[in-house]
Scaffold this motif. Sequence first.
Motif, PDB file in Angstrom:
ATOM      1  N   GLU A  96      42.419  32.278  38.725  1.00 45.25           N
ATOM      2  CA  GLU A  96      43.328  32.420  37.593  1.00 45.25           C
ATOM      3  C   GLU A  96      44.696  31.860  37.953  1.00 45.25           C
ATOM      4  O   GLU A  96      45.249  32.176  39.017  1.00 45.25           O
ATOM      5  CB  GLU A  96      43.444  33.887  37.174  1.00 45.25           C
ATOM      6  CG  GLU A  96      42.150  34.437  36.594  1.00 45.25           C
ATOM      7  CD  GLU A  96      42.272  35.851  36.072  1.00 45.25           C
ATOM      8  OE1 GLU A  96      41.420  36.246  35.250  1.00 45.25           O
ATOM      9  OE2 GLU A  96      43.216  36.572  36.479  1.00 45.25           O
ATOM     10  N   ARG A 119      40.774  29.730  35.203  1.00 47.29           N
ATOM     11  CA  ARG A 119      41.125  30.469  33.982  1.00 47.29           C
ATOM     12  C   ARG A 119      42.642  30.522  33.891  1.00 47.29           C
ATOM     13  O   ARG A 119      43.328  30.734  34.897  1.00 47.29           O
ATOM     14  CB  ARG A 119      40.544  31.890  34.023  1.00 47.29           C
ATOM     15  CG  ARG A 119      39.031  31.913  34.047  1.00 47.29           C
ATOM     16  CD  ARG A 119      38.459  33.255  33.591  1.00 47.29           C
ATOM     17  NE  ARG A 119      38.846  34.360  34.417  1.00 47.29           N
ATOM     18  CZ  ARG A 119      37.991  35.185  35.032  1.00 47.29           C
ATOM     19  NH1 ARG A 119      36.686  34.980  34.915  1.00 47.29           N
ATOM     20  NH2 ARG A 119      38.419  36.195  35.747  1.00 47.29           N
ATOM     21  N   LEU A 121      46.135  32.111  32.620  1.00 40.67           N
ATOM     22  CA  LEU A 121      46.768  33.354  32.191  1.00 40.67           C
ATOM     23  C   LEU A 121      47.861  33.033  31.183  1.00 40.67           C
ATOM     24  O   LEU A 121      48.774  32.253  31.486  1.00 40.67           O
ATOM     25  CB  LEU A 121      47.375  34.081  33.390  1.00 40.67           C
ATOM     26  CG  LEU A 121      46.402  34.513  34.491  1.00 40.67           C
ATOM     27  CD1 LEU A 121      47.170  34.933  35.735  1.00 40.67           C
ATOM     28  CD2 LEU A 121      45.512  35.648  33.990  1.00 40.67           C
ATOM     29  N   VAL A 140      37.421  37.756  39.725  1.00 36.10           N
ATOM     30  CA  VAL A 140      38.331  36.673  40.081  1.00 36.10           C
ATOM     31  C   VAL A 140      38.556  36.705  41.588  1.00 36.10           C
ATOM     32  O   VAL A 140      38.623  37.779  42.192  1.00 36.10           O
ATOM     33  CB  VAL A 140      39.671  36.804  39.310  1.00 36.10           C
ATOM     34  CG1 VAL A 140      40.360  38.123  39.602  1.00 36.10           C
ATOM     35  CG2 VAL A 140      40.611  35.650  39.630  1.00 36.10           C
ATOM     36  N   VAL A 143      44.380  34.357  42.488  1.00 40.57           N
ATOM     37  CA  VAL A 143      45.354  34.313  41.397  1.00 40.57           C
ATOM     38  C   VAL A 143      46.589  33.601  41.918  1.00 40.57           C
ATOM     39  O   VAL A 143      47.058  33.882  43.026  1.00 40.57           O
ATOM     40  CB  VAL A 143      45.729  35.733  40.916  1.00 40.57           C
ATOM     41  CG1 VAL A 143      46.809  35.659  39.837  1.00 40.57           C
ATOM     42  CG2 VAL A 143      44.504  36.469  40.404  1.00 40.57           C
TER      43      VAL A 143
END
Length: 378
Positions: A96, A119, A121, A140, A143
């Motif tokens: 993410e 992905r 955010l 996930v 990040v």
Amino acid sequence: MSERRTDCERIYLDHAATGPLRGAAASAMAGTGPIGNPAAVHTAGRRARAMLDDAREQIAGLLGVRPLEVVFTSGGTEADNLAVLGAARRDPRPVEISAVEHAAVAGLAAPGLLGERARVLPVDGAGLVDPASIGADGAVGMVSVMAVNNETGTVQRIADCAEAAHQAGALFHTDAVQALGHIPVDLAAWGADMASFSAHKIGGPVGIGALWRRRGVDVDPIGAGGGQEAGVRSGTQLVALARGFAAALAEALDEMEESRRRWTGLRGRLVAAAGAIDGVRVDGGDDVSPSICHLSVEGARGDDLQLLLDQRGADCSTGSACHAGVSAPSQVMLAMGRSDEEASSCLRFSFGPTTTVGDIDQVARLLPDVVARARRAR
């Protein structure tokens, strides 16, 4: 006003792109002298290795981390790539990234790199990530949320984002290139696992940066070679640049409190001048870097505004210098909910050690006429 300035009279307000080399950094590099390859075992190589180790130890001490956790890279872009791709190669789960990342992270979502594993955010109108969104769509592994946005100066809630990432079972990386030397950077308090830095944003040399990896965090190499940097980054180590980086960081951190006070005053001065012009808004929300002032100008194109200011002797940016020469709406502003037209109407002013009150006042005098002319040019 239509006068043009000579190069020696120009106002430079693009320090977020790069800044002048600090004298301390230049002296440190000049004092390196003739050396060997720090990977060599002969006397010249050992001397080079000792200087490299000293620079690494100094940088680690200033960051409050262990020397072996610091991996030298060619800059922030490579550090970002190594952190995100290197971790993703070890963990097949999705990655993410925030919708307002620098291209060094955002670009990793391209096919052939992370592709569908990435992905995005979302952010609010100020460009902030909601920590509650992290891991909300399922498993996930990594990040990445930048600490300070390179266009708007928005300061993210990094500690909260890191905590949310860990609760989701993921590693947390932050691009801290625009944070170092501009806001307090406390890696332990942030709770990050990795962070990226670049020397030339703080008055160090171009061509060197660093990836900090908390002890126990592993990444895979993203290129082949001798693995000179902890087995994860290859290439002959640049001793002189490392020494320049260390010297610049020491000086930047020593001056940071005073610099922040001065930049806050300069930014307030520019914000007041911009606010007096109809249709001009200041972006980034309430918590922003004091060294960045990002404006959106209704009814004008950012490229026209920049060109008109350039003709009058003031250097600024329409956004990230990494997209210089590409006329397109800002992806950061689009992510913040702006239209294509609004996302193409931006100017970024950024301050550094050489920025003066006189510089800001001169730009403030230029802005009303520049805005009026840019609007007529549409």
